[in-house]
Design an enzyme around this catalytic site. Structure first.
Site: not given
Ligand code: GLN
Length: 538
Positions: A148, A188, A353, A380, A513, A515
């Site tokens: 690739e 090597k 999530g 989130c 987010h 972070e």
């Molecule tokens: N699943 C949720 C949404 O789409 C939260 C997304 C996330 O935590 N980044 O709103």
């Protein structure tokens, strides 16, 4: 004109090309140069947005809304330069661009081929919008010899010819293994990897050798001789105790000096290692610690929450503390075990999530944090779960849920267009915020006299988003009456961005987010404040 530095890898992957590139960027920058970092990924996905964090680690989101490789996170954290959409490209994206052009007949009847059409598109990407940079560091994902990565390696070879060899530098990062049984360091694999690179026309100018132990001079000489590289350009990188030591260790090996020598450029000033020395000291010497539980779906793979782990560590640095991350798999978290598993933690964090799996464990953990007054940060999805928990247990809307994972029930979390369809004119008609992800930086306005306003010390903030679902603002009053304040809203007041609990030492949920914007040399205020609250908890 910009000088281009290409970083390839050999022998095995995961040697730390990203970290090496990011450290070099920092060193050059601290010498007064303007640097941009780019990543070329050889896989066929158009972007990593659809890839499972289990396989590929976190998806890093840029201000301008691109879902990119997690190495761009390293780049931002070390160099402080905000990455852009145009800093990460994949084979999938290159091919889709070329094929789109082909369908439009823009190749004027020519046979479309890897060379020159694919390689031309790669070269275009490398060069795009770099005229104001002093250096562009371009990392090629994967290792030399992968099927690739071939078109990328070919493209950078051509690129260096196009701009003139004196304007392009090739760095090759390889493994120099130590064999315990024979107590020997082996050169090597490096020789073979360089041979592979040379067979496609690239002679590396600098070789960075990743090794468990320092590489003796005679081994360096051997690498220099067999790989045709000046001995000064054989740079070792021995495993460091903390990644914050990387810029220090590369500076000791004079990587930045050798790069400048190659280009015959005089440094504007000396490099500044003081901030890295300071945080390395804190990270390695601090005895005090706090335990923070991260309850998520992808806890088994360390890189799945890379920026989050980093941001928590930064929060620790600003409080002179070590942060122990206790990773708890939400899918395996039984409600009956929650008390036992969380009894020794000083803070609970639910990260972003997707999907239903593990939701009930998360909701119960949030209830535990709320009722036991343990500092809580919901990011989130974590904020959405906190809303559901509060609606079920405090507003007594027992069927409160999100349309993301439950089509029946009361959708306190849902897609905007779903609410519009049901005839409730609660929200605006920004159709593109409905069925698609809301990605990248958006503004939020923070409420006067709220905790969050105190933390950010600003009325207007900009944070990065990556979500499809939203908290239904029409419930705002009901929540606030019971003590859950919507303390941050989108400027049009339609989207809840931040929630916080009134009668709780520290309970905050954010729809974005934070972070992604935390940096070791500039920790994010939300994480500093969260860790401080955890420190005060016990
Ligand atoms: N699943 C949720 C949404 O789409 C939260 C997304 C996330 O935590 N980044 O709103």
């Amino acid at each position: 004109m910009a000088r281009y530095i290409f970083v390839t890898g050999g022998v095995v992957s995961s040697l730390g090309k990203g970290l090496s590139s990011a450290s070099l960027a920092y060193l050059l920058q601290s010498r007064g140069f303007k640097v941009r970092l780019r990543k070329l990924d050889p896989y066929l996905n158009v972007d990593p947005g659809t890839m499972s964090p289990f396989q590929h680690g976190e998806v890093f989101v840029t201000d301008d809304g691109a879902e990119t490789d997690l190495d761009l996170g390293h780049y931002e954290r070390f160099s402080g330069v905000t990455a852009k959409k145009t800093d990460n490209i994949t084979t999938g994206k290159i091919y889709s661009d070329v094929l789109r052009k082909e369908r439009k007949g823009q190749y004027l009847g020519k046979t479309v081929q890897v060379i020159p059409h694919i390689t031309d598109r790669i070269k275009e990407f490398i060069k795009h919008d770099t005229s104001k940079e002093d250096f562009v560091i371009c990392e090629i994902g994967g290792i030399v010899g992968d099927i690739e990565s071939l078109p990328f390696v070919e493209a950078i070879r051509q690129f260096s010819n196009d701009i003139g060899k004196t304007n392009a530098l090739f760095i090759h990062l390889t493994l120099v293994p130590y064999l315990k049984a024979s107590d020997e360091i082996k050169t090597k694999p490096t020789q073979h990897s360089v041979k592979e690179l040379r067979s496609i026309g690239i002679q590396p100018d600098i070789i960075i050798c990743r090794s468990e132990r320092p590489i003796p001079l005679n081994h360096r000489k051997k690498i220099s001789l067999f790989c045709n590289v000046d001995i000064k350009n054989v740079i070792e990188t021995v495993d460091v105790k903390t990644i914050y030591e990387a810029p220090i260790s590369f500076a000791k090996e004079k990587l930045d000096v050798q790069v400048l020598n190659y280009f015959k450029i005089k440094s504007k000033k000396s490099n500044n290692l003081t901030p890295w020395k300071k945080i390395t000291k804190i990270t390695l010497n601090t005895k005090r610690h706090v335990n923070i539980a991260i309850i998520g779906k992808y806890v088994e793979l360390k890189d799945a929450y890379k920026s989050l782990d980093e941001a928590l560590t930064h929060g620790g640095i600003s409080n002179n503390l070590k942060v122990n991350l206790i990773r708890i798999d939400s899918e395996k978290l039984k409600v009956s075990e929650i008390k036992n598993k969380l009894k020794n933690v000083s803070g609970i964090l639910i990260p972003g999530g997707f999907g239903k799996r593990g939701t009930e464990g998360k909701i119960e953990a949030i209830r535990y944090a709320r009722t036991n007054k343990i500092p809580f940060l919901g990011i989130c999805y974590g904020m959405q779960m906190a809303i559901i928990e509060f609606a079920r247990n405090q507003l007594k809307i027992k069927k409160a849920t999100s349309s993301e994972f439950d089509k029946s029930g009361v959708h306190i979390i849902g897609l905007m267009h779903e609410w519009e369809k049901s005839g409730r004119k609660v929200k605006g008609t920004d159709k593109d915020l409905g069925g698609t992800m809301r990605l990248g930086s958006y503004d939020a306005i923070l409420k006067d006299k709220s905790k969050i306003r105190d933390i950010y010390k600003s009325r207007l903030i900009k944070e990065r988003h990556r979500h499809r679902y939203e908290v239904d603002i029409s419930y705002k009053e009901k929540f606030e009456k019971k003590g859950l304040i919507f303390s941050g809203l989108s400027p049009d007041h339609k989207l809840p961005e931040i929630i916080e609990l009134k009668n709780h030492p520290w309970f905050i949920g954010v729809q974005f987010h934070p972070e992604f914007k935390s940096r070791p040399l500039n920790p994010h205020p939300l994480f500093s404040s969260f860790i401080k609250a955890a420190k005060n908890h016990r």
